[in-house]
Design a protein around this motif. Structure first.
Motif, PDB file in Angstrom:
ATOM      1  N   UNK A 417      24.296  69.929  41.870  1.00 53.27           N
ATOM      2  CA  UNK A 417      24.512  71.348  41.369  1.00 53.27           C
ATOM      3  C   UNK A 417      23.371  72.703  41.141  1.00 53.27           C
ATOM      4  N   UNK A 418      22.149  71.728  40.939  1.00 49.81           N
ATOM      5  CA  UNK A 418      21.045  72.589  40.623  1.00 49.81           C
ATOM      6  C   UNK A 418      19.455  71.919  40.894  1.00 49.81           C
ATOM      7  N   UNK A 419      18.821  72.856  41.790  1.00 50.27           N
ATOM      8  CA  UNK A 419      17.387  71.286  42.267  1.00 50.27           C
ATOM      9  C   UNK A 419      16.408  72.463  41.764  1.00 50.27           C
ATOM     10  N   UNK A 420      15.486  71.681  40.565  1.00 45.28           N
ATOM     11  CA  UNK A 420      14.673  72.526  39.382  1.00 45.28           C
ATOM     12  C   UNK A 420      13.056  71.805  40.767  1.00 45.28           C
ATOM     13  N   UNK A 421      12.233  72.636  41.245  1.00 45.59           N
ATOM     14  CA  UNK A 421      10.708  72.159  41.409  1.00 45.59           C
ATOM     15  C   UNK A 421       9.698  72.666  41.004  1.00 45.59           C
ATOM     16  N   UNK A 422       9.279  72.307  40.697  1.00 48.38           N
ATOM     17  CA  UNK A 422       7.973  72.363  39.935  1.00 48.38           C
ATOM     18  C   UNK A 422       6.587  72.886  40.608  1.00 48.38           C
ATOM     19  N   UNK A 423       5.960  74.170  40.263  1.00 49.68           N
ATOM     20  CA  UNK A 423       4.980  73.789  40.837  1.00 49.68           C
ATOM     21  C   UNK A 423       4.504  74.284  42.182  1.00 49.68           C
ATOM     22  N   UNK A 424       5.644  75.150  42.828  1.00 44.22           N
ATOM     23  CA  UNK A 424       5.881  75.358  43.915  1.00 44.22           C
ATOM     24  C   UNK A 424       6.323  76.065  44.355  1.00 44.22           C
ATOM     25  N   UNK A 425       6.566  77.143  44.856  1.00 45.25           N
ATOM     26  CA  UNK A 425       6.999  77.963  45.131  1.00 45.25           C
ATOM     27  C   UNK A 425       8.100  78.492  45.787  1.00 45.25           C
ATOM     28  N   UNK A 426       8.581  77.566  47.286  1.00 43.94           N
ATOM     29  CA  UNK A 426       9.681  77.362  47.090  1.00 43.94           C
ATOM     30  C   UNK A 426      10.664  76.444  48.230  1.00 43.94           C
ATOM     31  N   UNK A 427      11.424  76.010  48.461  1.00 47.41           N
ATOM     32  CA  UNK A 427      12.114  74.991  49.102  1.00 47.41           C
ATOM     33  C   UNK A 427      11.855  75.775  50.214  1.00 47.41           C
ATOM     34  N   UNK A 428      12.041  74.464  51.287  1.00 46.49           N
ATOM     35  CA  UNK A 428      11.573  74.067  52.457  1.00 46.49           C
ATOM     36  C   UNK A 428      13.334  74.159  53.084  1.00 46.49           C
ATOM     37  N   UNK A 429      13.098  74.538  54.270  1.00 47.54           N
ATOM     38  CA  UNK A 429      14.287  74.657  54.348  1.00 47.54           C
ATOM     39  C   UNK A 429      14.567  73.504  54.472  1.00 47.54           C
ATOM     40  N   UNK A 430      13.866  72.491  55.198  1.00 52.32           N
ATOM     41  CA  UNK A 430      14.532  71.224  55.711  1.00 52.32           C
ATOM     42  C   UNK A 430      15.028  70.750  53.319  1.00 52.32           C
ATOM     43  N   UNK A 431      14.213  71.028  53.474  1.00 50.03           N
ATOM     44  CA  UNK A 431      14.165  70.424  51.982  1.00 50.03           C
ATOM     45  C   UNK A 431      15.772  70.951  51.220  1.00 50.03           C
ATOM     46  N   UNK A 432      16.153  72.033  51.424  1.00 47.12           N
ATOM     47  CA  UNK A 432      17.522  71.909  51.077  1.00 47.12           C
ATOM     48  C   UNK A 432      18.717  71.735  52.101  1.00 47.12           C
ATOM     49  N   UNK A 433      17.813  71.634  53.194  1.00 44.74           N
ATOM     50  CA  UNK A 433      19.292  70.868  54.374  1.00 44.74           C
ATOM     51  C   UNK A 433      19.165  69.160  53.948  1.00 44.74           C
ATOM     52  N   UNK A 434      18.197  68.936  53.326  1.00 44.61           N
ATOM     53  CA  UNK A 434      18.139  67.757  52.796  1.00 44.61           C
ATOM     54  C   UNK A 434      19.355  67.607  51.780  1.00 44.61           C
ATOM     55  N   UNK A 435      19.485  67.790  50.491  1.00 50.69           N
ATOM     56  CA  UNK A 435      20.536  67.845  49.387  1.00 50.69           C
ATOM     57  C   UNK A 435      21.216  69.018  49.324  1.00 50.69           C
ATOM     58  N   UNK A 436      21.887  69.661  50.230  1.00 51.28           N
ATOM     59  CA  UNK A 436      22.794  69.977  51.187  1.00 51.28           C
ATOM     60  C   UNK A 436      24.558  68.880  50.048  1.00 51.28           C
TER      61      UNK A 436
END
Ligand code: ADP
Ligand code: MG
Length: 752
Positions: A417-436
């Motif tokens: 339900x939650x993704x935390x990513x450290x030391x990065x500005x944002x999630x990529x569209x692709x990363x998001x798609x992979x984690x749906x």
């Protein structure tokens, strides 16, 4: 011919020029029409020859009395000399190495010459003037290279401005009234912008400098407006997605905060609360948590994670490197030890390492039990399964910590339900798609709707407000603008070359006390002795040293390099200390190993480029030496400094600069005074331009729009109107051209 026609179909462009243009990325008619000049020469005042003055720019109209080629006897250069006469007098024009001019221009021709007036012993002359033959002296309205405000294009691939003018003018006439307007009429009216038809003409062949300015304003406005539309649409798109709603668990949150060995800062409380409110929503959070190094972002993210876990869901926690992942695993495990949370660390390259750690917090004892299990077992636990007895779906891991390997296809979450990513500005569209959560075995059983996890990115890179509203405008931002109490201030000093010996002595003393030292150099190695190319030869890990005005810094050849310093330190200066180096040309494995050893205190002095790990915690590191400090952006220096001062020991940041200019010192002094990274990022933005800031370059924003990334009122205005437009017409059905331009945008940037 239309705007999409390939340029090879333009009759005047042969294979030679075609190749050059293509190398510049100019492929279609529209690309060349939108290849804008970067400045202008004002040749618009045609005056009498008798009024010409030294060192001024002039434009004269007359007849050629004489033209001939000759050779300078010393330098063997080809000279073309012409004499031009009007009613008031005559003047000489001289060109170097353009012998063909003798064929182009003939005695008796009516011509216009324009350029700079120089002086030699025989008197005034025009040096390398622009020239243009006049067919009808009565009508001067058709002049292209002289007698007007003349566009100057960036000289790329050896294509001259004259050549661009020669191609562009007829092309613009062909496309008169054929370039569609992308901006909605009401916006053009409201902001008093030049319509496309005028703007495209005026930017290339302006009738006045004022109109040129207006044309540039229109295009940079348009670019900003498109960025706003793009990020705001991205936002709307996400808002339509579904996410798992996590109601805030006030009780457990209180309990956790009480269990901490310190008091949360107000900024941490506020940020945590903003995040908890986002998590409650049924559409995915997309939030950036921004705060200086050491401002305590991790603990804020743990509050969010704990709420998610207690609601029965999973958290993925991603770090940029394995060392940081391990560091987080330790920290998260420690802070959550009494909360019965199953935390796992996933390390190693695919299939190579089989032992993974799983931390099980028990209510029995304070010392956590660390289990080592195989990768496959761990992945099974992450995926979860239905308990045959209770018929409930259970997962064996609540928080999975690792690098970006977490979003590999093999890792399937049961209830993410939650993704935390450290030391990065944002999630990529692709990363998001992979984690749906389509891959979420539990959630997809539960409901057939696609759900997306909530996203929280964390960064120590300060983002000035204009950027937050533009290229980061799709994100909500929480800011930790307050440091935990009781931190020792890092003593920061600007060091001049003559103090070097003293500093080395100081370093030695620190190491004697078992403290550690960073030495940061602007590049990896010295260039081979080819001074002309030295700029491109010195390999650097810095993304943003280029925009420096070169006269403000010492020559690139004198700049300290990691490899040389490493040799000097280990052989001459500190032969008895343990020295190591770190730079971008090492393999990730080598880098990790060195960093790990430094962290464990096995290295006294680490000589490194700016790659030195973001977010790494080396409590015993107390001295940060930065060589050639003037070569770094202020915000970057600030962040490098944040590598020390991570314990209760007094820390030091020593900025070496050889630069003699007061301006550079002035700039560096900003670090001494700055209260936070924001101030410095803002200064970088003003001094070095937006291109020097992290994350801007990949947008490929044209230069003329780049300047506007500083202009807060304009940014706010464009955002407002983009918002209005999207509220009325979210799919841009009434603006097909705008929509099409945005699709081009989407291809260009990936939002990562
Ligand atoms: P960063 O924002 O750079 O990621 P961290 O989250 O790593 O910072 O926190 C740095 C250190 O400060 C950690 O050791 C953390 O436990 C500690 N810390 C966090 N919040 C506070 C606070 N409010 N008071 C004191 N120490 C804190
Ligand atoms: Mg951190």
């Amino acid at each position: 011919m239309n705007l999409e026609t390939p340029i090879k179909e333009i009759p005047k462009i042969g294979p030679f020029f075609l190749r050059k243009l293509q190398r510049m990325g100019i492929r279609k008619v529209k690309d060349i029409l939108f290849h804008f000049p970067h400045r202008y020469e004002n040749f618009s005042n045609i005056g009498p020859i008798s009024k010409i003055q030294l060192n001024q720019t002039c434009c004269v109209l007359g007849k050629i009395l004489e033209i001939r080629n000759s050779r300078t006897w010393k330098k063997k250069m080809l000279l073309t000399q012409a004499l031009i006469e009007d009613k008031s007098g005559a003047i000489k024009a001289v060109w170097f190495n353009q012998p063909y001019l003798n064929k182009v221009l003939k005695k008796g021709d009516n011509v216009c010459f324009a350029g700079k007036v120089s002086l030699e012993k025989d008197g005034l002359y025009l040096s390398n003037p622009a020239y243009e033959k006049i067919t009808s002296p009565q009508d001067l309205s058709n002049l292209t290279h002289t007698g007007r405000i003349v566009p100057v294009y960036p000289e790329t691939e050896g294509l001259s401005s004259r050549w661009f003018r020669y191609i562009l003018k007829p092309l613009l006439l062909t496309f008169k009234n054929k370039i569609p307007e992308t901006l909605p009429q009401h916006i053009i009216d409201k902001f008093n912008l030049l319509p496309i038809e005028q703007a495209i003409w005026q930017i290339h062949f302006p009738d006045s400098l004022k109109l040129a300015e207006k044309a540039r304003n229109r295009f940079s406005f348009e670019e900003l407006f498109l960025i706003e539309l793009f990020v705001l649409r991205e936002r709307l798109r996400l808002r339509k997605e579904k996410a798992i709603s996590i109601p805030p668990n006030i009780e457990i949150t209180r309990e956790f905060v009480k269990s901490l060995p310190f008091k949360l800062t107000n900024a941490q409380r506020k940020a945590a609360w903003q995040i908890l409110k986002d998590l409650e929503k049924t559409n995915p959070m997309s939030r950036l948590l921004e705060g200086d190094v050491g401002s305590g972002k991790t603990v804020v993210s743990i509050i969010a994670a704990l709420n998610v876990v207690k609601a029965g869901y999973q958290v993925a926690f991603m770090a940029p490197t394995e060392i940081l992942a391990k560091q987080h695993f330790k920290e998260v495990s420690k802070l959550l030890k009494n909360f019965n949370v199953k935390i796992a660390l996933l390390t190693g390259k695919e299939d190579k390492i089989i032992s993974q750690k799983l931390f099980r917090s028990t209510s029995k004892g304070p010392i956590p039990e660390i289990l080592e299990i195989s990768r496959n077992k761990l992945l099974d636990k992450v995926r979860g399964k239905i308990n045959p007895q209770t018929k409930k779906f259970n997962v064996g891991v609540d928080i999975l910590i690792g690098t970006h390997s977490l979003i590999q296809n093999k890792v399937k979450f049961g209830k993410l339900a939650l993704c935390v990513v450290d030391e990065q500005h944002r999630f990529g569209v692709e990363q998001r798609a992979k984690l749906t959560t389509k891959s979420n075995s539990y959630v997809s059983q539960d409901k057939e709707i696609r759900k997306i996890p909530h996203f929280l990115s964390m960064t120590a890179t300060p983002i000035p407000r204009t950027l937050a509203l533009t290229i980061y405008g799709d994100l909500d931002i929480s800011i930790l603008d307050e440091m935990p109490k009781g931190r020792k201030k890092i003593a920061t000093k600007i060091i001049l070359p003559q103090e070097r010996k003293k500093i080395y002595k100081f370093i030695k003393e620190r190491v004697k006390r078992k403290e550690q030292v960073f030495v940061i150099c602007p590049r990896i190695e010295s260039p081979k002795p080819e001074p002309e190319n030295s700029k491109t030869q010195g390999k650097t890990d810095l993304p943003n040293t280029e925009p420096q005005a070169s006269n403000n810094v010492t020559s690139w050849a004198e700049v300290k390099a990691v490899k040389e310093e490493y040799k000097k330190f280990s052989k001459e200066i500190f032969p008895d200390l343990k020295i190591a180096m770190l730079h971008g040309k090492m393999t990730p494995k080598e880098k990790e190993k060195t960093m790990e050893e430094f962290k464990r205190g096995k290295i006294d002095i680490l000589i490194s480029t700016s790659v030195v790990e973001v977010g790494i915690d080396v409590p015993k590191a107390t001295v940060m030496v930065i060589e050639g400090a003037e070569r770094f952006g202020l915000a970057q220096l600030y962040q490098l400094r944040g590598r020390v001062g991570r314990s209760n020991l007094q820390s030091y940041c020593l900025l070496f600069t050889d630069s003699k200019t007061g301006k550079t010192k002035q700039r560096l002094k900003a670090i001494l005074k700055a209260k936070n990274g924001f101030e410095l990022a803002q200064k970088d933005l003003e001094i070095r331009g937006p291109g020097s800031l992290y994350g801007v370059k990949q947008w490929g924003i044209p230069d003329l729009a780049m300047e506007n990334l500083k202009n807060l009122p304009l940014v706010e205005k464009t955002r407002e109107i983009a918002n209005e437009l999207l509220e009325k017409d979210p799919d841009l059905q009434n603006y097909p051209l705008l929509k099409k331009r945005l699709e081009g945008f989407e291809k260009r940037i990936h939002l990562e």
